[in-house]
Write a protein that holds these residues in place. Structure first.
Motif, mmCIF file in Angstrom:
data_model
loop_
_atom_site.group_PDB
_atom_site.id
_atom_site.type_symbol
_atom_site.label_atom_id
_atom_site.label_comp_id
_atom_site.label_asym_id
_atom_site.label_seq_id
_atom_site.Cartn_x
_atom_site.Cartn_y
_atom_site.Cartn_z
ATOM 1 N N HIS A 337 0.802 -1.227 0.000
ATOM 2 C CA HIS A 337 0.000 0.000 0.000
ATOM 3 C C HIS A 337 0.832 1.273 0.000
ATOM 4 O O HIS A 337 0.391 2.298 -0.524
ATOM 5 N N PHE A 572 -11.738 9.500 1.457
ATOM 6 C CA PHE A 572 -10.468 9.122 0.846
ATOM 7 C C PHE A 572 -9.339 9.956 1.447
ATOM 8 O O PHE A 572 -9.527 11.111 1.840
ATOM 9 N N SER A 573 -8.147 9.367 1.529
ATOM 10 C CA SER A 573 -6.988 10.103 2.014
ATOM 11 C C SER A 573 -6.602 11.185 1.013
ATOM 12 O O SER A 573 -7.028 11.165 -0.147
ATOM 13 N N ARG A 576 -4.771 9.653 -2.168
ATOM 14 C CA ARG A 576 -5.631 8.840 -3.026
ATOM 15 C C ARG A 576 -6.709 9.714 -3.675
ATOM 16 O O ARG A 576 -7.073 9.502 -4.835
ATOM 17 N N THR A 598 -1.277 10.340 3.625
ATOM 18 C CA THR A 598 -2.167 9.281 4.109
ATOM 19 C C THR A 598 -3.275 9.835 4.996
ATOM 20 O O THR A 598 -4.170 9.093 5.411
ATOM 21 N N SER A 604 -12.525 6.202 6.779
ATOM 22 C CA SER A 604 -12.448 5.539 5.479
ATOM 23 C C SER A 604 -13.846 5.221 4.966
ATOM 24 O O SER A 604 -14.737 4.887 5.752
ATOM 25 N N PRO A 608 -14.169 1.188 0.329
ATOM 26 C CA PRO A 608 -12.942 1.839 -0.162
ATOM 27 C C PRO A 608 -12.416 1.145 -1.412
ATOM 28 O O PRO A 608 -11.361 0.520 -1.420
ATOM 29 N N THR A 628 -6.990 1.742 0.712
ATOM 30 C CA THR A 628 -7.029 2.269 2.069
ATOM 31 C C THR A 628 -5.624 2.199 2.632
ATOM 32 O O THR A 628 -4.863 1.294 2.289
ATOM 33 N N ARG A 630 -4.864 1.380 5.534
ATOM 34 C CA ARG A 630 -4.849 0.414 6.637
ATOM 35 C C ARG A 630 -4.436 -0.962 6.107
ATOM 36 O O ARG A 630 -5.254 -1.701 5.561
ATOM 37 N N GLU A 633 -6.400 -5.156 6.158
ATOM 38 C CA GLU A 633 -7.855 -5.267 6.249
ATOM 39 C C GLU A 633 -8.423 -5.922 4.997
ATOM 40 O O GLU A 633 -7.882 -5.782 3.904
ATOM 41 N N TYR A 635 -12.114 -6.329 2.704
ATOM 42 C CA TYR A 635 -13.374 -5.640 2.453
ATOM 43 C C TYR A 635 -14.218 -6.452 1.479
ATOM 44 O O TYR A 635 -13.687 -7.103 0.566
ATOM 45 N N ASN A 646 -6.660 -5.537 1.358
ATOM 46 C CA ASN A 646 -6.098 -4.262 0.900
ATOM 47 C C ASN A 646 -4.889 -4.516 0.006
ATOM 48 O O ASN A 646 -3.980 -5.255 0.368
#
Length: 690
Positions: A337, A572-573, A576, A598, A604, A608, A628, A630, A633, A635, A646
């Motif tokens: 990431h 969103f960060s 991103r 970030t 989030s 995402p 993301t 993180r 994780e 999703y 992720n």
């Protein structure tokens, strides 16, 4: 005690308790309202305080949050949420108040808040207002005030400013792990690492020492700051004890096992350390109990029995993972990431806990210098109106790394990477306790010809169905614009022009370098060549912001600005959001993020995901990418019952009817034919299924 400066209250005969350097905990906003201040307290305050004294007042505005009221005679306590009338009796009001803005920031991690206690006798009234809580007494009455430093925050590990000291500090940071079992790969099982500071001696808080894990894993490094930086993510995740000495090659050992891995010297150590971390992390994701990655074929290829692997010690599990053939997992690893190209220095060592919190890979800075003519900038700006006149910056493109998002913590102006600074991470820590349940946004239009973007982004923020107040202003003077940045804003969206000496205002230009106490968390300077102005905002207090390198077309700026606004407001960060928003224009590389890319204003998004869509004869091919910061994780994807880790890109094929139904039911970014769309907008534009 930290030094924060003393307010001038001499005309009132004030005698405040001060620290050794003359600074007081008492916020200036409270001092100005009081009469006859004396150090001796008339009545004791039944709370622990660092300072207390007596004053007289008939009305006091407590400019704080989280206010509680305690009846001292009946020991009743409640949270103040609306106006309250208090009868006769003794009362205590407690709240959290920011320190004076003229504070000394020699200690960047010093707390920015104090707890304020006000003891008084009723009858009285309390009334919450937008300016704070108003305490009204019938007449000027003695009150007792007490102040104490807040104790919330991260523990600090202090080490000598040497490579050996840095290695000792790294050995403590794995205290952030709740466990060293495979579930450490899930972000819920990792806290933020302790802060890393330097001093004459080593000081490790008891709480950190007790949480450090004895893994039996040791990483012995050459005594260079470069090796220590590169090794930090691997050492942190493994819970390794880090030592340095007179050697050419790093060596990893694990007690009670056959692990005795010798790495290549730098620069080869960079890719080898990153590869090992990716391997260990992903195999942990496969075998963990907490929401594991579902990949039975890969488990078989690696000959891994999850239950058996979970019974191994950290050292034994490392040995087992290193025995897996590289060919078995090479194609199965998700894209990492985040990677950070960092210029190693002992001064930058305090950034490491923030990088490790995001599990960023760390590489030495390596880049190629770019020529702006390669980006067709001159050709376009000759033909179309732009937002100001700016100096052309010399930029570098970081070397390739196996990560979706890149950061450049080094000298130079990067392209396709965000530009963090030490100040950005320190500012992020400062804002950790700021209430994010209700956001304050400011949209500033300083050029009337750009009203289209102004109106569009304002409507986007207001229509976001989020707890936020949106202030809209136009044609701000230098002083007014400075006040916006120095006020408690969560996000400022500036629309206008930027000159070589600052942001254009009706009465001249505002150089953000002149601002001393920026309290705006994030920003978007949608103006030509705003890169340096954005960096100055970060150095003065902001966490992150979107900027431009050079001249941008007015129409293009509006397209990027509106897309960025919607992405940011949906969680969103910064990085991103800008990466996706700039896909709306050909010259998207003219936009970048300075500060901690970030960082996100909102939690989030529930989904995402970015969808990449290609039309085929049979329907549509879809690539779903989980986005993301993180790491670890999983999703559920919008299509079917598929879940993804992720970094994983999942390929699917659907018919037109399924695609349209799904796009109508969600709100995610979609890239179709290379262009950016929102799912609902695209669903309405696609041909109806036959």
């Amino acid at each position: 005690m930290s030094t924060w400066g003393t307010s001038d209250a001499g005309d009132r005969g004030d005698h405040l308790a001060a620290d050794d350097d003359g600074g007081s905990l008492c916020p200036e906003a409270i001092l100005k309202q009081l009469d006859s201040v004396r150090e001796q307290a008339t009545w004791p305050i039944p709370r622990q305080t660092d300072e207390s004294f007596t004053a007289k007042t008939g009305r006091l505005v407590l400019p704080g949050t989280d206010v509680t009221v305690t009846g001292l005679e009946c020991n009743a306590q409640y949270q103040l949420t609306r106006a309250s009338e208090l009868p006769e009796g003794a009362f205590l009001v407690t709240g959290t108040v920011e320190r004076t803005s003229t504070c000394n920031r020699d200690d960047p991690f010093a707390t920015d808040e104090v707890r304020v206690h006000v003891r008084f006798d009723g009858p009285a009234s309390l009334r919450p207002t937008c300016e704070g809580t108003v305490l009204s007494l019938w007449e000027s009455t003695p009150i007792t005030l007490g102040f104490s430093e807040t104790t919330t925050g991260l523990e600090r590990v202090q080490v000598p400013e040497t490579v050996a000291g840095l290695a000792a500090g790294l050995s403590c940071l794995s205290a952030a792990h709740h466990t060293m079992a495979p579930s450490r790969s899930h972000p819920a099982q990792r806290d933020h690492p302790p802060l890393l500071t330097t001093g004459e001696t080593t000081s490790i808080p008891d709480a950190v020492a007790q949480q450090c894990h004895e893994t039996g894993i040791e990483l012995r490094l050459p005594e260079t700051v470069e090796s220590t930086f590169v090794a930090a993510p691997l050492a942190f995740y493994l819970g390794a004890s880090v030592t340095v000495g007179d050697r050419d090659r790093p060596v990893l050992t694990a007690a009670g096992t056959n692990v005795d891995r010798e790495f290549s010297p730098l620069p080869g150590f960079q890719t080898e350390a990153a590869a090992m971390l990716r391997r260990v992390f992903y195999l942990d994701c496969l075998v963990r109990r907490v929401n594991p990655e579902r990949n039975a074929d890969l488990l078989d290829a690696c000959s891994l029995d999850p239950e058996a692997v979970r019974t191994l010690s950290p050292a034994g599990r490392l040995e087992r993972y290193l025995s897996v053939p590289s060919t078995a997992i090479r194609d199965g690893l998700p894209e990492w990431h985040l990677s950070t190209h960092a210029h190693p220095s002992l001064d930058r060592a305090r950034c490491l806990p923030f990088l490790l919190d995001k599990l960023s890979l760390i590489y030495l800075p390596e880049a190629a210098e770019l020529n702006r003519r390669d980006l067709l900038d001159q050709m376009l700006t000759d033909a179309y109106p732009t937002r100001g006149t700016s100096a052309t910056a010399t930029m570098v493109e970081p070397s390739a790394s196996s990560a979706r998002v890149r950061a450049w913590l080094a000298p130079g102006t990067p392209i396709d990477a965000f530009k963090p600074t030490t100040a950005a991470y320190e500012n992020r820590y400062r804002y950790r306790e700021r209430d994010s349940d209700h956001l304050q946004l400011s949209v500033v239009l300083n050029d009337s010809t750009m009203s289209d973007e102004h109106g569009a982004v304002t409507e986007i923020y207001r229509a976001a169905d989020l707890p936020m107040d949106v202030a809209v202003t136009e044609q701000l003077t230098r002083a007014e614009l400075a006040d916006v940045f120095e006020s408690r804003n969560d996000f400022v969206h500036f629309i206008g022009h930027c000159e070589s000496d600052g942001l254009r205002c009706p009465d001249g230009t505002l150089s953000t370098e002149t601002l001393s106490d920026v309290q705006t968390r994030t920003f978007f300077l949608n103006a030509c060549g705003s890169y340096d102005e954005g960096l100055d905002l970060v150095e003065s207090g902001a966490v992150a912001g979107a900027v431009t390198f050079t001249d941008v077309l007015d129409r293009h700026a509006a397209l990027v600005g509106t897309a960025f606004a919607r992405l940011l407001s949906t969680g969103f960060s910064m990085q991103r959001a800008l990466q996706l928003a700039r896909r709306r224009i050909m010259m998207g590389k003219d936009y970048a993020v300075v500060g901690d890319g970030t960082y996100a204003l909102m939690p989030s998004p529930a989904e995402p995901v970015v969808i990449w869509l290609t039309e085929t004869d049979a329907g549509y091919d879809i690539v779903c990418e989980v986005v993301t910061p993180r790491a670890g994780e999983r999703y559920r994807l919008p299509f079917g019952s598929v879940s993804a880790l992720n970094g994983r890109r999942t390929d699917l094929s659907v018919d037109a009817e399924t695609l349209v139904e799904t796009l109508e039911s969600i709100s995610v970014p979609v890239i179709f034919d290379g262009e950016f769309h929102w799912s609902g907008d695209l669903a309405a534009r696609l041909p109806e299924p036959a």
